[in-house]
Design an enzyme around this catalytic site. Structure first.
Site, PDB file in Angstrom:
ATOM      1  CB  ALA A  64       3.547  -9.005   6.089  1.00  0.00           C
ATOM      2  CB  CYS A  65       0.881  -6.891   9.914  1.00  0.00           C
ATOM      3  SG  CYS A  65       0.475  -5.309  10.799  1.00  0.00           S
ATOM      4  CB  SER A 101       9.990  -4.237   3.614  1.00  0.00           C
ATOM      5  OG  SER A 101       9.750  -3.053   3.668  1.00  0.00           O
ATOM      6  CE1 TYR A 140       5.732  -5.088   6.344  1.00  0.00           C
ATOM      7  CE2 TYR A 140       6.768  -3.053   5.788  1.00  0.00           C
ATOM      8  CZ  TYR A 140       6.366  -4.150   5.509  1.00  0.00           C
ATOM      9  OH  TYR A 140       6.488  -4.766   4.266  1.00  0.00           O
ATOM     10  CE  LYS A 150       7.407  -8.110   5.742  1.00  0.00           C
ATOM     11  NZ  LYS A 150       7.016  -9.447   5.169  1.00  0.00           N
ATOM     12  CB  VAL A 209       5.175  -2.616  -4.774  1.00  0.00           C
ATOM     13  CG1 VAL A 209       4.581  -3.342  -5.859  1.00  0.00           C
ATOM     14  CG2 VAL A 209       6.655  -3.067  -4.453  1.00  0.00           C
ATOM     15  CE  LYS A 244      -0.472  -2.732  -0.146  1.00  0.00           C
ATOM     16  NZ  LYS A 244       0.880  -2.648  -0.917  1.00  0.00           N
ATOM     17  CG  HIS A 299      -3.924   6.561  -1.842  1.00  0.00           C
ATOM     18  ND1 HIS A 299      -5.363   6.208  -1.428  1.00  0.00           N
ATOM     19  CD2 HIS A 299      -3.260   5.643  -1.557  1.00  0.00           C
ATOM     20  CE1 HIS A 299      -5.195   5.255  -0.420  1.00  0.00           C
ATOM     21  NE2 HIS A 299      -3.795   5.100  -0.505  1.00  0.00           N
ATOM     22  CG  PHE A 344       2.911  14.009   3.017  1.00  0.00           C
ATOM     23  CD1 PHE A 344       1.344  14.251   3.176  1.00  0.00           C
ATOM     24  CD2 PHE A 344       3.317  12.534   3.339  1.00  0.00           C
ATOM     25  CE1 PHE A 344       0.661  13.162   3.843  1.00  0.00           C
ATOM     26  CE2 PHE A 344       2.751  11.813   3.975  1.00  0.00           C
ATOM     27  CZ  PHE A 344       1.222  11.931   4.253  1.00  0.00           C
ATOM     28  NE  ARG A 403       9.582   7.196   0.738  1.00  0.00           N
ATOM     29  CZ  ARG A 403       8.504   6.796   1.363  1.00  0.00           C
ATOM     30  NH1 ARG A 403       7.512   5.696   0.736  1.00  0.00           N
ATOM     31  NH2 ARG A 403       8.117   7.231   2.220  1.00  0.00           N
TER      32      ARG A 403
END
Length: 370
Positions: free
Chosen positions: A131-132, A170, A194, A198, A224, A232, A241, A255, A268
């Protein structure tokens, strides 16, 4: 018309990129049509004889291999009105990882491969994961073409042949999650293109399920993380990251707080990709089960806990906080937690790994050859 490819700032030099320097090329062309066109580009690695290298795009490219051309200008004094388009390569969304010859393909509206797909007649099932996935992409035509229209084509291709169709939905369809995260229309409120794409495909599937000819399964993935996500780019997981940051420095940056949460305390439902694969295979082995289901651990954990797990694995480092991005305010999920009741109700009792166990296994793999 007037196609030009050259290093930025040197229109007379030959178009060669150094992998170590990543000096960008500027590609530009004119379109004599007197209106704006949606142009995209993709990149393919070729052999020395300019035949396709026949490698997976993941083996030679970091980032996304379908990108919209957003820079353009309109002629002002020419008799023939035209649009001038340009873009650079490599860039933050797309960069090569192997040396060789590259072809840059420019096309209009959508990837021609979507229209020319010639699938094998021996397919036993389809796992539709692509997907985008850029939550910051606001080109509705592009997102819906890739995430909605093409998904419908694959779905009906499977229905015509009565083979299972298992696709990635998603958790973004729940938006800010104010009404919870259950498989219920009342909980669904997408807040970006996005998520909207979905959401719309899920609605299409819901209408088709009562008369479907074969298995259809939509899996709403939460956050995920896990192996083979390097391509990605900025959309890779926080685990990826954070690990990259500690390999380059002694600091993990999160953040600052938002939506009433303290710094790094946004929560999350982080789910390991190995668990996601296990759920996909469970449905493949249970073709009698169809529907839309959440895929997460069922337990929200903080970004601080994710960062601390990465710090603990490396045995060094500290956590710091950066200002919350202005462009994400009002469009950021500060809390997600999968409601697994629908998944459990059909008999799937898979046990998901928590952040500490999953991230530890992931970092063992990710840093194995570092």
């Amino acid at each position: 018309k007037t196609i030009r490819v050259h290093p930025m700032g040197n229109a007379l030099a030959i178009p060669v990129i150094s992998l170590s320097l990543m000096n960008p090329l500027e590609i530009s062309f004119d379109d004599l049509k007197a209106k704006y066109q949606n142009y995209f580009y993709s990149v393919e690695l070729m052999n020395a004889d300019w035949r396709s290298a026949n490698l997976s795009v993941f083996d030679y490219l970091q980032g996304f291999n379908q990108n919209r051309i957003t820079q353009y200008s309109i002629s002002s004094i020419a008799i023939q009105r035209y649009y001038h388009y340009k873009f650079t390569f490599p860039n933050s969304n797309c960069r090569p990882t192997k040396s060789g010859n590259y072809i840059i393909k420019v096309y209009k509206d959508s990837n021609p491969q979507l229209e020319e797909a010639n699938f094998s007649p021996n397919v036993k099932a389809v796992f539709h994961q692509g997907a985008c996935s850029a939550t910051t992409e606001w080109d509705g035509h592009y997102v819906m073409e890739n995430n909605y229209n093409y998904s419908k084509r694959l779905l009906h291709w499977c229905q015509d042949r009565k083979i299972p169709f298992i696709y990635a939905s998603s958790a973004s369809v729940y938006g800010m999650g104010k009404n919870g995260f259950a498989i219920d229309r009342a909980c669904e409120k997408p807040i970006n293109m996005y998520a909207y794409s979905k959401f719309q495909f899920d609605q299409y599937v819901r209408n088709l399920l009562p008369t479907s000819q074969s298995q259809i399964v939509g899996l709403r993935y939460f956050n995920v993380y896990g192996s083979r996500e390097q391509h990605k780019g900025s959309m890779s997981s926080t685990a990826y990251h954070f690990n990259a940051q500690l390999r380059q420095s002694d600091e993990v940056k999160l953040f600052a707080g938002c939506d009433g949460y303290a710094d790094g305390e946004q929560e999350r439902d982080f789910v390991y990709v190995n668990d996601v694969v296990a759920i996909n295979l469970w449905f493949l082995n249970h073709p009698e089960c169809s529907g839309i289901f959440n895929v997460g651990t069922g337990k929200a954990q903080t970004f601080n806990s994710m960062a601390q797990t990465v710090v603990d694995w490396h045995g060094r480092g500290k956590i710091s906080y950066i200002p919350f991005p202005e462009h994400l305010q009002g469009a950021y999920q500060s809390y997600t937690q999968a409601d697994l009741s629908t998944l459990r109700a059909i008999g799937c009792d898979h046990k998901f790994l928590d952040v500490k166990a999953g991230v530890t296994d992931y970092l063992n793999r990710l840093n194995q050859n570092a």
